[in-house]
Design a protein around this motif. Structure first.
Motif, short mmCIF file in Angstrom:
data_model
loop_
_atom_site.label_atom_id
_atom_site.label_comp_id
_atom_site.label_asym_id
_atom_site.label_seq_id
_atom_site.Cartn_x
_atom_site.Cartn_y
_atom_site.Cartn_z
N SER A 287 0.82 -1.22 0.00
CA SER A 287 0.00 0.00 0.00
C SER A 287 0.84 1.26 0.00
N ASN A 288 2.17 1.16 -0.22
CA ASN A 288 3.00 2.36 -0.18
C ASN A 288 3.21 2.95 -1.58
N GLY A 289 3.66 4.19 -1.62
CA GLY A 289 3.78 4.93 -2.88
C GLY A 289 4.74 4.30 -3.86
N SER A 290 5.81 3.72 -3.35
CA SER A 290 6.80 3.12 -4.22
C SER A 290 6.22 1.89 -4.92
N ALA A 291 5.52 1.04 -4.18
CA ALA A 291 4.89 -0.15 -4.78
C ALA A 291 3.84 0.29 -5.81
N MET A 292 3.16 1.41 -5.53
CA MET A 292 2.11 1.88 -6.44
C MET A 292 2.72 2.34 -7.77
N LEU B 165 -9.00 1.70 2.09
CA LEU B 165 -7.62 2.17 1.87
C LEU B 165 -7.64 3.69 1.76
N GLU B 166 -7.13 4.35 2.82
CA GLU B 166 -7.29 5.80 2.92
C GLU B 166 -6.03 6.55 2.52
N THR B 167 -4.86 6.13 3.04
CA THR B 167 -3.64 6.88 2.77
C THR B 167 -2.54 5.95 2.27
N VAL B 168 -1.93 6.35 1.16
CA VAL B 168 -0.78 5.63 0.63
C VAL B 168 0.46 6.33 1.17
N LEU B 169 1.26 5.64 1.97
CA LEU B 169 2.45 6.28 2.56
C LEU B 169 3.48 6.56 1.47
N CYS B 170 3.93 7.83 1.41
CA CYS B 170 4.86 8.25 0.37
C CYS B 170 6.06 8.99 0.94
N ASP B 171 7.19 8.80 0.29
CA ASP B 171 8.31 9.72 0.48
C ASP B 171 8.17 10.78 -0.62
N THR B 172 9.11 11.72 -0.69
CA THR B 172 8.96 12.81 -1.64
C THR B 172 8.96 12.31 -3.08
N SER C 48 18.91 4.63 -1.27
CA SER C 48 17.93 5.54 -1.84
C SER C 48 16.79 5.72 -0.84
N PRO C 49 16.23 6.94 -0.75
CA PRO C 49 15.07 7.09 0.13
C PRO C 49 13.87 6.34 -0.44
N GLY C 50 12.98 5.94 0.44
CA GLY C 50 11.75 5.27 0.03
C GLY C 50 10.80 5.31 1.21
N PRO C 51 9.51 5.03 0.97
CA PRO C 51 8.56 5.06 2.08
C PRO C 51 8.83 3.94 3.09
N ILE C 52 8.77 4.27 4.38
CA ILE C 52 8.89 3.25 5.44
C ILE C 52 7.84 3.55 6.52
N THR C 53 7.71 2.63 7.46
CA THR C 53 6.79 2.87 8.56
C THR C 53 7.58 3.25 9.80
N SER C 54 6.90 3.83 10.77
CA SER C 54 7.55 4.17 12.04
C SER C 54 7.01 3.20 13.09
N VAL D 1 -3.42 7.45 8.62
CA VAL D 1 -4.26 6.26 8.69
C VAL D 1 -4.23 5.58 7.33
N ILE D 2 -3.67 4.38 7.27
CA ILE D 2 -3.52 3.68 6.00
C ILE D 2 -4.85 3.02 5.62
N ILE D 3 -5.36 2.21 6.53
CA ILE D 3 -6.67 1.59 6.31
C ILE D 3 -7.61 2.05 7.42
N ASN D 4 -8.73 2.64 7.03
CA ASN D 4 -9.69 3.14 8.00
C ASN D 4 -10.96 2.33 7.88
N ALA D 5 -11.26 1.54 8.89
CA ALA D 5 -12.43 0.67 8.88
C ALA D 5 -12.57 -0.07 7.55
N GLY D 6 -11.45 -0.60 7.08
CA GLY D 6 -11.48 -1.44 5.87
C GLY D 6 -11.20 -0.70 4.58
#
Lengths: 453, 485
Positions: free
Chosen positions: A258-263, A318-325, A346-352, A311-316
């Motif tokens: 669900s991240n920007g790079s995979a998209m 898909l709300e936010t795709v995590l992205c780096d710049t 290389s930078p890429g989206p990650i989780t905290s 919030v990536i998934i909100n009650a099922g």
């Protein structure tokens, strides 16, 4: 500001200046410094004491929309000078990409929240104390049950690290953190020359967040002894319950698709599914970098942007795709402040801190409501195709009969399409596990294929 | 970082040259607190990578790491410390820190140091990282074009080339000093196919301790070039578009030659690493001399295979690389040792003491692990199966050492029906138990192949490059983790 932090910031600033002077249009520098102490005991005797510190610098330069990424551990003035000049030359080998530039200046973080990530007490643990904690953990496991006959050992480790990031638009930020952990791995002898292993662990940024070594050892022993006599079962389709120790990897897999790079790479079955239902309504998953004292917290991201809860998934849904710049620009949108980068990567989206929201029934209640099913406590292997969602993993755990955990099971696989798996989560317990950077409670998938005999 | 010959600063003539005298002083410092053995591991590693994405060279990277790891042992206990700073004071500090594991006891003086001449199992005309980037970038572009030209349904292609040169110097308190220079290259391409709302990915790659000419057509190397790998990645992605659900349950499985060696690596390889057996935590502990596989199976770990990814002139403890027979006609005859386990078992080190970097202590690790060829023709093997699975490409595997359960992930496989390959199957895991599965090896091909150099093995958080090899293998039954019951 400590002397160490000041020294690292000075190195980072100097490298940025050198890059500009060498002809780079822009530059970004990461400097990391860390120390580690690891102490391992086995059957009561010290097996390893490892103690050291290390430091590395990573550089990314932009020149005419071309880029190069390099790293070095040699930060002496002359060496750094040559290193930076070579990096600028290296950039000429790549091809121009209009998206190769710094984040917009107004996106860069200007305020840094205090996240309370550093524990002096953790750093003060010496080899003798680390060995003693490991010994206590292992002894508790060996003493807890006669059937614990051997040990892979117990390991106490502590790390401390400082990370500085600077760019040529004037951004500079730093944060420091500590982390300590105790891991205990007992072994039992089973029939047919098989051994049964298990483990338990405790960890935290602050020493006082750790469980007592004795409690860790006992739980490790309990989990290991429970594996005795594990057997294969007949192939079946049943409800599958995931323990947080394995559920965590499923939550991590959600991020991987669900991240920007995979998209933008089209490497996910969730392509074009934003704003639609991708999981059961019971599922809410968010990324929360600003929790005080949490293991994955950070005040700014790998591009120098402020971090925030997403919030990536909100009650099922898909709300936010995590992205780096970079991935955000690729997708024509704004970064979510989720960039990560290793030194020289290389930078890429990650989780905290990636967190699946708990439900409102207890774990025991969840199991009691399962007439027949498979409770998974261990998974193995890499059987996931992100592009199609086909999911197949090796698994071990326990058979659930009439709402109760019965005999141990091993040498089976659990399979489903990941899309179906997420939609079929029908029960979520309230036992959120707080130790890891990816956190989840126990949950149940209404049906999966369990392949065995 | 110039495009000239790279040499480690600790090599003879370097600005931080380490000679026998300096090494001797450091070893004395390490043993001062009473340790009974010490070694120094100097490492200098230069790496570079080139990435192509969306038909252009997206990024170029390069990096250098250098450091010294000092190990001191006292009985079964190890003290370990490292330093990235090779000034004498910092190195001596690391030596003393590692030495603290030995609290008290008489101190041993290090023996006089003798340099050891190593064999050369990876002769390379020109080390890739010393050469300009042109050929490397051309390789990526060739593969990209080749993949795209296969079919318009190929919508994404990514290709990467990584190269590395690792120089090591090992000095031991029993007086051995060895230097090695280890080149390594790896190339990979990944293609995504899209048709009728279905998408699939395929990958192909290779490498080893070769020069860049390994990937150049007509170079005389027995290898595939960039064009071939590009087409292969596209072929797999397209073939998998029609993949159907794989079956669930126990079935006959035929493994293709080469990469299937991963199964061997997981099923028996790890279990025969002697550290687990020293601690009696492996399901192969105490099995020496017993039948642990079918009589068809002879398994060898061989660090001397010319230019292979897993080959080593010497291991990371300075023991010369060699071939070790682990299982002979089904009988367990040998473990893989590092120094510590060899001393425990009273045998010579087998050249398997490897480590990821100077920041890690060595452990028994595999090099190139192979199941040797058998008597059967590969067609004969496939024809003997009424219903089963033919496993062609894999993404990796994992094992639980204690109970021997292992998994093995298939990315390209086909149904076998009445002795013929039929439908492609979706990605699926196989799960088995090491000794059980090796006893179920019922046919073995005469078509042994070594994997192309792409595999990396992880153990206790340390990664090392390895090779694997097998002929065609027929396993009478193993659990297939599909969804069709």
């Amino acid at each position: 500001m400590t002397n160490l932090v000041k020294e690292l910031r000075d190195v980072a600033k100097r490298a940025v200046e050198l890059a500009k002077k060498s002809g780079a249009d822009d530059a970004e520098v990461t400097v990391r410094d860390g120390t580690e102490l690891t102490a391992k005991v086995r059957l009561g005797q010290p097996e390893l004491v490892q103690e050291a510190g290390s430091r590395a610098l990573g550089l990314r330069v932009f020149k005419d929309r071309r880029t190069a990424i390099t790293y070095t551990s040699d930060m002496r003035d002359d060496a750094l000078d040559a290193f930076v000049r070579e990096t600028v030359r290296l950039a000429e080998l790549s091809e121009p990409d209009d998206l190769n530039r710094l984040p917009e200046a107004d996106q860069l973080a200007t305020e840094f929240p205090e996240l309370d990530l550093f524990d002096d007490k953790s750093l003060s643990i010496d080899a003798a104390e680390a060995l003693s904690r490991a010994k206590r953990g292992e002894k508790a496991a060996l003493d807890h049950d006669d059937r614990v006959t051997n040990s892979e050992g117990a390991t106490f480790s502590r790390t401390a690290g400082t990370s500085v990031f600077a760019n040529s638009a004037g951004f500079i930020g730093d944060y420091s953190g500590t982390y300590a952990a105790l891991y205990v791995e007992p072994i039992c002898d089973d029939e047919d020359d098989k051994k049964r292993n298990g483990y338990w662990w405790t960890a935290g940024r602050f020493l006082d967040m750790l469980d007592e070594p004795e409690a860790v050892g006992k739980e490790a022993a309990r989990r290991t002894v429970a594996r005795l006599g594990a057997r294969k079962i007949e192939t079946c389709e049943v409800p599958v319950v995931f323990d947080p120790e394995v559920g965590r990897s499923i939550v991590g897999t959600v991020f991987s698709v669900s991240n920007g790079s995979a998209m933008y790479r089209k490497s996910t079955y969730l392509l074009g599914r934003e704003g639609t239902e991708v999981a059961s309504g019971l599922i809410t998953i968010s990324d929360q970098p600003l929790i005080a004292r949490a293991p994955g917290s950070r005040p700014f991201d790998g591009d120098g942007l402020a971090t925030r809860k997403n919030v990536i998934i909100n009650a099922g849904v898909l709300e936010t795709v995590l992205c780096d710049t970079y991935s955000a620009r690729k997708l024509g949108r704004k970064s979510t402040g989720s960039a990560g980068r290793s030194v020289g990567g290389s930078p890429g989206p990650i989780t905290s801190n990636l967190i699946m929201q708990p439900g409102d029934i207890s774990r025991d209640e969840l199991i009691a409501r399962t007439k027949e099913g498979f409770y998974v406590t261990t998974m193995m292997g890499f059987g996931f195709n992100a592009v199609t969602g086909d999911y197949s993993r090796g698994a071990a755990g326990f058979w659930i009969q009439d709402g109760e955990i019965t005999y141990p099971v091993s040498e089976v696989t659990v399979s489903a399409n990941f899309d179906t798996l997420l939609k079929n989560i029908d029960l979520v317990a309230d036992d959120l596990d707080l130790r890891a950077t990816t956190r989840c409670p126990t949950f149940r998938v209404s049906s999966m294929t369990v392949a065995g005999r | 970082m110039q495009q000239t010959e790279i040499a480690a600063p600790f090599a003879p003539g370097g600005e931080r040259e380490i000679d026998a005298q300096i090494a001797q002083r450091l070893l004395s410092a390490a043993l001062n607190a009473g340790g009974d053995y010490a070694d120094l591991f100097f490492e200098y590693r230069v790496g570079a990578d080139y990435v192509l994405e969306e038909e252009r060279i997206k990024s170029v990277g390069r990096g250098v790491t250098m450091g010294l790891g000092v190990r001191v042992t006292k009985g079964d206990a190890t003290g370990y410390a490292y330093s990235e700073d090779l000034t004498f004071e910092r190195m001596a500090h690391a030596a003393r820190t590692a030495g603290q594991i030995a609290a008290g006891g008489g101190s041993v003086e290090p023996a006089a140091i003798e340099p050891i001449q190593l064999p050369d199992f990876y002769p390379v005309g020109q080390v890739s990282i010393n050469l300009p980037a042109d050929e490397k970038l051309a390789l990526l572009r060739t593969a990209d074009h080749a993949a795209r030209n296969v079919d318009p349904c190929i919508v994404k292609v990514e290709a990467s080339f990584t190269e590395q040169l690792r120089e090591i110097l090992v000095v031991t308190s029993d007086g051995r000093m060895s230097r090695d220079r280890m080149p390594l290259i790896r190339f990979g391409v990944r293609a995504v196919a899209e048709k009728n709302h279905k998408r699939q990915a395929g990958s192909s790659g290779g490498g080893g301790r070769y020069g860049i000419d390994y990937f150049v057509p007509g170079s005389g190397q027995d290898s595939h070039d960039g064009d071939w790998h590009g087409r292969e990645a596209a072929r797999i992605a397209i073939a998998m578009l029609d993949a159907r659900e794989a079956p669930a349950g126990e079935l006959t499985v035929v493994l293709s030659p080469g990469d299937s060696g991963i199964l061997l690596h997981e099923a028996v390889g790890h279990g025969l690493e002697a550290d687990f057996n020293r601690k009696k935590t492996s399901n192969y502990s105490g099995q020496m001399g017993n039948m642990v596989a079918s009589e068809l199976c002879t398994v060898v770990d061989d660090g001397t295979v010319t230019n292979s990814r897993g080959s080593i002139n010497a291991d990371d403890e300075g023991s010369v690389g060699r071939a070790n027979v682990l299982i002979e006609n089904g009988k367990l005859v040998g473990y893989m040792h590092d120094r510590l386990s060899a001393r425990h078992f009273g045998v010579a080190p087998s050249g398997n003491g490897r480590r990821q970097s100077f920041r890690c202590m060595p452990m028994p690790r595999m090099t190139n692990t192979s199941l040797l060829a058998g008597p059967h023709d590969s067609d004969e093997i496939i024809q003997s199966v009424d219903r089963g699975i033919y496993a062609k490409r894999f993404s990796g595997g994992q094992v639980n050492i204690s109970n021997g359960d292992f998994v093995f992930s298939l990315t390209e496989s086909y149904l076998i029906e009445n002795g013929k390959l039929t439908a492609p199957l979706k990605g699926v895991n196989l799960i088995g138990n090491g000794p059980d599965v090796l006893r179920r090896v019922v046919m073995l091909g005469n078509d042994y192949q070594l994997s192309d150099g792409i595999w990396t093995c992880g153990k206790d958080g340390q990664s090392v490059p390895v090779g694997v090899g097998t002929p065609t293998v027929k396993i009478s039954n193993i659990t297939v983790g599909g969804t069709q019951t």
